[in-house]
Scaffold this motif. Sequence first.
Motif, PDB file in Angstrom:
ATOM      1  N   UNK A 184      -2.140  -0.755  -3.044  1.00 27.61           N
ATOM      2  CA  UNK A 184      -1.560  -1.601  -4.413  1.00 27.61           C
ATOM      3  C   UNK A 184      -1.377  -0.761  -5.493  1.00 27.61           C
ATOM      4  N   UNK A 185      -2.484   0.080  -5.773  1.00 26.11           N
ATOM      5  CA  UNK A 185      -2.282   1.216  -6.909  1.00 26.11           C
ATOM      6  C   UNK A 185      -0.991   2.115  -6.725  1.00 26.11           C
ATOM      7  N   UNK A 186      -0.856   2.475  -5.379  1.00 26.67           N
ATOM      8  CA  UNK A 186       0.473   3.618  -5.064  1.00 26.67           C
ATOM      9  C   UNK A 186       1.625   2.668  -5.139  1.00 26.67           C
ATOM     10  N   UNK A 226       2.249  -0.003  -7.066  1.00 31.50           N
ATOM     11  CA  UNK A 226       2.384  -0.445  -8.346  1.00 31.50           C
ATOM     12  C   UNK A 226       2.988   0.738  -9.305  1.00 31.50           C
ATOM     13  N   UNK A 227       2.168   1.984  -9.256  1.00 33.88           N
ATOM     14  CA  UNK A 227       2.307   3.124  -9.820  1.00 33.88           C
ATOM     15  C   UNK A 227       3.750   3.462  -9.668  1.00 33.88           C
ATOM     16  N   UNK A 228       4.122   3.578  -8.484  1.00 33.29           N
ATOM     17  CA  UNK A 228       5.605   4.035  -8.103  1.00 33.29           C
ATOM     18  C   UNK A 228       6.911   3.022  -8.595  1.00 33.29           C
ATOM     19  N   UNK A 232       6.501   1.553 -11.381  1.00 37.16           N
ATOM     20  CA  UNK A 232       6.490   1.621 -12.891  1.00 37.16           C
ATOM     21  C   UNK A 232       6.852   3.065 -13.506  1.00 37.16           C
ATOM     22  N   UNK A 233       6.700   4.155 -12.527  1.00 34.78           N
ATOM     23  CA  UNK A 233       6.987   5.231 -13.170  1.00 34.78           C
ATOM     24  C   UNK A 233       8.187   5.389 -13.887  1.00 34.78           C
TER      25      UNK A 233
END
Lengths: 252, 200
Positions: A146-148, A150-152, A154-155
């Motif tokens: 999930x972290x991966x 979401x970060x992807x 919003x970058x």
Amino acid sequence: MTFEQFSDGTSFLHRADPKGKLISTGVLSLVIALSQTRGTALLGFPLAFTLVLAARLSWSKLLRRLFIVNSFNLLLCLILPLTYTGGKTVSLIGINLSSTGFFLALLITVKSNAVILLFISLLATSTAAQLGHGLQQLRLSPKLCLLLLFSYRYIALIQQELFRLQRAAGLRCFQPKTNLHTYRTYSYMLGMMLVRSWNRAARVQQAMKLRGFSGQFYSLYDSGGMRKSDLLLSAVLLLAGAGLVVIEILSI
Amino acid sequence: MHISEGILSAPVLISGGVVAAIGTFIGLKKIDLEQIMPVALLSSAFFVAGLVHVPLGPGSVHLMLIGLLGVMLGWAAFPAILIALFLQALFFQFGGFAVLGVNTVTMSVPALCCYYLTRPWIDNRKTRPAASFIAGFLAILLASLLTACALALTDTGFTAAAQLIIAANVPVMIIEGCITMFTVGFLAKVQPEILHLEYA
């Protein structure tokens, strides 16, 4: 600005299932990175190069990437012969150059290029979203996936926020120099970027809660599991990895 | 401060991978579903900050903000940094698959140290500027020390290169210290609740 420069294409490596690609990249790059002998590195490189050829990527983009990576390697080739202590030395116009250091730098160059070509041909041909879902199916920690994802997601947005702040500063005749004013301005821009990201996170969080998010994404991108061609590709790559291990053990 | 692929020896790579895995495991335990979103957004902000170049004399250096991330996230800095590094490797091929563990450790351990050493002082209004400067400074100092150690442990021939890394990073430490100090001050004024998140 698009970050993923290699992910759209039509080769069979682009279409292959990310799970198989993740596993084979992991195994092959570990084998090459851990190898200590020249033979393994020298055989790993053509393998990676063949994969890049098979992925049919844009040469100009590829060379630009390799140029950045190899500029560091070039530095190493220049520094190591001068600074390496121990091993054989060659005297050239009064300077002692370590030939062991030079060959070490060459070995590093071959190894790093092999691993990076592998990474580009196998992983960079998928989008980060596909890899995230692949990792999820490989039973990696769901939170990490999930972290991966979401970060992807919003970058690019966060970067646009920062660009907007930089543009605003530019319109007010801000010129970056080496002084405290510049660093303070940059800090405030970063701070503002963090504030906006934080508030965006809160809004997204609320929106997801409202829709009953329970920690799992159901992807529309369905690779349909491992097909025969995916299994074949992974098998060939893993066999190649095993072959490299055998060569490594034999040549020690 | 990425170590690129192909340099480090097997023991260093493997121990880096193990430490990174343990740290990430603990970090993930500390965050629940509610907190994934802020951590993910900070992870992407960390990624974007790595693309910002600030001028230094005739050249420029790129920011890392390890200290800031550590102070804000505590143990959750491990997964956040791991994700940012994975995306950097995927998009720009900085670092690679096998050194991901070592690179995560060289940046997350300093972040965690900053959390435990400076966080109590940052919560205090009077000591906040000094403590946040130290957080930024210390993070880069520790990160370059760990990077140098990883190189020196691989091969004694790298010792000179390792010393060079630490020396070259001294100006970066000062800049990161200033940037962290101003950013923390800004956040404390504009939206103090951002600084109160901690998952340690």
